[in-house]
Design an enzyme around this catalytic site. Structure first.
Site, PDB file in Angstrom:
ATOM      1  N   ASP A  35       0.836  -1.214   0.000  1.00  0.00           N
ATOM      2  CA  ASP A  35       0.000   0.000   0.000  1.00  0.00           C
ATOM      3  C   ASP A  35       0.870   1.263   0.000  1.00  0.00           C
ATOM      4  OD1 ASP A  35       0.909  -0.031   2.542  1.00  0.00           O
ATOM      5  OD2 ASP A  35      -1.055   0.186   3.515  1.00  0.00           O
ATOM      6  N   HIS A 241      19.399   4.869 -22.449  1.00  0.00           N
ATOM      7  CA  HIS A 241      18.524   5.146 -21.299  1.00  0.00           C
ATOM      8  C   HIS A 241      18.998   4.391 -20.049  1.00  0.00           C
ATOM      9  CE1 HIS A 241      14.935   6.547 -23.980  1.00  0.00           C
ATOM     10  NE2 HIS A 241      15.878   7.447 -23.852  1.00  0.00           N
ATOM     11  N   ASP A 258      23.324  12.692 -17.276  1.00  0.00           N
ATOM     12  CA  ASP A 258      22.147  13.340 -17.870  1.00  0.00           C
ATOM     13  C   ASP A 258      21.142  13.510 -16.735  1.00  0.00           C
ATOM     14  OD1 ASP A 258      19.848  14.067 -19.247  1.00  0.00           O
ATOM     15  OD2 ASP A 258      20.097  12.580 -20.834  1.00  0.00           O
ATOM     16  N   ASP A 269      17.106  19.816 -18.674  1.00  0.00           N
ATOM     17  CA  ASP A 269      17.547  18.523 -19.229  1.00  0.00           C
ATOM     18  C   ASP A 269      18.975  18.736 -19.735  1.00  0.00           C
ATOM     19  OD1 ASP A 269      17.832  16.064 -20.409  1.00  0.00           O
ATOM     20  OD2 ASP A 269      16.334  16.387 -21.976  1.00  0.00           O
ATOM     21  N   HIS A 348      20.210   8.764 -32.145  1.00  0.00           N
ATOM     22  CA  HIS A 348      18.998   9.458 -31.673  1.00  0.00           C
ATOM     23  C   HIS A 348      18.908  10.832 -32.325  1.00  0.00           C
ATOM     24  CE1 HIS A 348      21.551  11.890 -29.009  1.00  0.00           C
ATOM     25  NE2 HIS A 348      22.112  10.781 -28.567  1.00  0.00           N
ATOM     26  N   HIS A 352      14.384  17.833 -28.694  1.00  0.00           N
ATOM     27  CA  HIS A 352      12.966  17.625 -28.376  1.00  0.00           C
ATOM     28  C   HIS A 352      12.504  18.851 -27.628  1.00  0.00           C
ATOM     29  CE1 HIS A 352      14.188  16.643 -24.203  1.00  0.00           C
ATOM     30  NE2 HIS A 352      15.098  15.852 -24.726  1.00  0.00           N
ATOM     31  N   HIS A 359      10.247  15.442 -22.285  1.00  0.00           N
ATOM     32  CA  HIS A 359       9.934  15.400 -23.715  1.00  0.00           C
ATOM     33  C   HIS A 359       8.581  16.096 -23.813  1.00  0.00           C
ATOM     34  CE1 HIS A 359      12.685  11.655 -24.278  1.00  0.00           C
ATOM     35  NE2 HIS A 359      13.348  12.744 -23.980  1.00  0.00           N
ATOM     36  N   GLU A 383      21.265  18.116 -28.327  1.00  0.00           N
ATOM     37  CA  GLU A 383      21.997  17.059 -27.642  1.00  0.00           C
ATOM     38  C   GLU A 383      22.535  15.969 -28.566  1.00  0.00           C
ATOM     39  OE1 GLU A 383      19.437  14.340 -25.416  1.00  0.00           O
ATOM     40  OE2 GLU A 383      17.729  15.641 -25.802  1.00  0.00           O
ATOM     41  N   TYR A 387      28.320   7.160 -29.732  1.00  0.00           N
ATOM     42  CA  TYR A 387      28.380   6.010 -28.822  1.00  0.00           C
ATOM     43  C   TYR A 387      29.011   4.837 -29.560  1.00  0.00           C
ATOM     44  CZ  TYR A 387      24.731   9.148 -27.180  1.00  0.00           C
ATOM     45  OH  TYR A 387      24.028  10.274 -26.825  1.00  0.00           O
ATOM     46  N   ARG A 405      27.765  12.485 -24.857  1.00  0.00           N
ATOM     47  CA  ARG A 405      26.631  13.340 -25.252  1.00  0.00           C
ATOM     48  C   ARG A 405      26.822  14.683 -24.565  1.00  0.00           C
ATOM     49  NH1 ARG A 405      22.736  10.153 -24.325  1.00  0.00           N
ATOM     50  NH2 ARG A 405      21.886  10.759 -22.315  1.00  0.00           N
ATOM     51  N   GLU A 407      24.451  18.113 -23.897  1.00  0.00           N
ATOM     52  CA  GLU A 407      23.053  18.553 -24.037  1.00  0.00           C
ATOM     53  C   GLU A 407      22.814  19.868 -23.315  1.00  0.00           C
ATOM     54  OE1 GLU A 407      20.151  15.916 -22.191  1.00  0.00           O
ATOM     55  OE2 GLU A 407      18.568  16.758 -23.455  1.00  0.00           O
TER      56      GLU A 407
HETATM   57  N1  GLY Z   1      17.036  13.029 -20.435  1.00  0.00           N
HETATM   58  C1  GLY Z   1      16.248  12.592 -21.517  1.00  0.00           C
HETATM   59  C2  GLY Z   1      16.681  13.137 -22.788  1.00  0.00           C
HETATM   60  O1  GLY Z   1      17.754  13.696 -22.884  1.00  0.00           O
HETATM   61  O2  GLY Z   1      15.958  13.122 -23.754  1.00  0.00           O
HETATM   62 MN    MN Z   2      16.980  15.535 -23.752  1.00  0.00          MN
HETATM   63 MN    MN Z   3      18.808  14.475 -21.266  1.00  0.00          MN
END
Ligand code: GLY
Ligand code: MN
Ligand code: MN
Length: 440
Positions: A35, A241, A258, A269, A348, A352, A359, A383, A387, A405, A407
């Site tokens: 619960d 991810h 990240d 982000d 990727h 976004h 997102h 970003e 890789y 990466r 970003e």
């Molecule tokens: N942290 C998620 C992305 O960079 O899209």
């Molecule tokens: Mn992002």
């Molecule tokens: Mn990110």
């Protein structure tokens, strides 16, 4: 924040929807185990239009044919016995006074009152499928309306339209309060990332670094993160991810962080990739420089009137140039771009929307089917990454297991752009200085 910006948002959304009734529940409470509930976070659309953050609440907002707006909040009633357990509730009376609603009632009266309201409208703006319990309760409202009305009016229930896409379009261009919150989220997320660079060292667990970053977010006023932090050391950086965050960092590795703090329901982000022991190795630096150049090229492509994916095109061109210079790609630039030769290592997108959801809502296609054009007030991430899986035999061994990466979060302005997350260093030498405990 006063109630006025929320009222203004309701007005804009109701005008976008047209005459009818909007019924919008907040997010449901979800059980984690036994619960124990998951920490509650209000629905983004719901908070955007109400500023009300308690669970178990529904907004019913109407625009009449006379273009008059009317907003009712259904919420938990005051209940001193329950409040001993769960904390204070605002209650209907104060909801009217403090949040600027025309009326407010206990949740228990929702469906009875909806019967009266929906019996008089031709259009209901409601998202089916998002809250099963509410879908079924509305069905029962329609059943009762049909029975009550079967002699006079065979079509008893209104046309149901999903308001989601139109609310999303409204959320796409941030208002002043949204930009203010994003700015603050960015500033304190930047502080967390700077702290991470200073704190990282060989031998610590990824989750220790996570704790340090998130403690910095909390100390500066953020209640929670906008998403699960990715703390990916060594080859874990090649898992896009990765959130297990349970590996020990080793000398000579990079760590890809990240993480973004949420503030007033808006999130930053940010990703930075930095050396655990303070210095980039030569192969790491070679890859880092390509990503950095791609990121800067992509940032320059953010300006009003450009297509939303112009930054991605710029990032691809710079990445392919960098990979050619390194000898990892061979052949004509134009052909490599046409056959998306980057995708093996940069799989990727570059951007976004960013806002209340990491997102964020808004969609990427204009009504005419073309990619959206950037407008002042939109916020997006930039970003790019590279890789190289440890098992990738198509690259020299020295690059295998390297993931990078970078970003940043960018506000489109009338004259171009403003990078909200500039306070986190990304130049290689500045990153090294901060990682070595010297101020960058
Ligand atoms: N942290 C998620 C992305 O960079 O899209
Ligand atoms: Mn992002
Ligand atoms: Mn990110």
């Amino acid at each position: 924040m006063s109630s006025e910006p929320f009222r203004a948002r309701r007005q804009r959304v109701l005008n976008r929807l047209g005459d009818g009734v909007l019924v919008l529940p907040t997010a449901p409470v979800r059980l984690r185990n036994g619960d124990v509930p998951h920490a509650f976070r209000p629905g983004s659309d719901f908070h955007y239009l109400t500023g009300f953050d308690e669970p178990e609440a529904v907004l019913v907002a109407t625009r009449s044919s006379a273009r008059e707006h009317h907003a009712i909040l259904f919420l938990r009633p005051r209940e001193p016995d329950r409040e001993i357990w769960d904390g204070p509730r605002l209650g209907p009376r104060r909801a009217v006074k403090q949040l600027g609603f025309d009326e407010a009632y206990p949740m228990a009266s929702l469906y009875e009152r909806l019967e009266g309201i929906l019996g008089k409208t031709k259009r209901l703006f409601y998202t089916l499928g998002a809250d099963g319990l509410m879908d079924r309760s509305l069905e029962r409202v329609f059943e009762r309306l049909a029975v009550a009305d079967y002699r006079g009016n065979p079509s008893a229930h209104p046309v149901i339209e999903d308001p989601g896409p139109r609310v999303a379009t409204e959320r796409l261009v941030k208002d002043r309060d949204g930009i203010k919150a994003l700015d603050r989220a960015a500033v304190l997320s930047a502080a967390g990332h700077r702290r991470a660079m200073a704190f990282a060292r060989p031998g610590i667990m990824e989750y220790e670094l996570q704790a340090e970053v998130e403690a910095t977010f909390r100390r500066l006023g953020s209640r929670r993160n906008g998403y699960e932090s990715i703390v990916a050391s060594g080859k874990n950086a090649c898992v896009l991810h990765y959130v297990a965050n349970d590996r020990k960092m080793r000398r000579g590795e990079l760590v890809l962080l990240d993480a973004g703090a949420e503030l007033d329901m808006y999130t930053a982000d940010i990703t930075r990739t930095f050396p655990v022991s303070g210095t980039f190795s030569e192969p790491q630096a070679e890859i880092y420089r390509i990503v950095l150049r791609a990121q800067k090229a992509a940032l320059r492509a953010v300006s009003p009137g450009r297509l939303w994916n112009a930054p991605h095109q710029a990032a691809i061109r710079a990445t392919i140039d960098g990979l050619r210079a390194l000898g990892l790609l061979k052949g004509q630039r134009k052909r490599l771009i046409a056959k998306e030769a980057h995708r093996r290592w940069f799989m990727h997108g570059t951007s976004h929307w960013l806002g209340m959801d990491v997102h964020d809502a808004g969609g990427y296609i204009e009504p005419d089917g073309k990619p959206r054009r950037l407008r002042a007030g939109m916020v997006l991430t930039v970003e790019p990454g590279l890789y190289f899986s440890p098992r990738d035999r198509s690259v020299p061994e020295r690059y295998r297991g390297i993931g990078v990466r970078i970003e940043d979060d960018v506000l489109v302005t009338r004259s171009g752009r403003r990078v909200l997350t500039e306070a986190v260093p990304k130049e290689l030498s500045e990153v090294e200085r901060l990682c070595q405990g010297q101020e960058a």
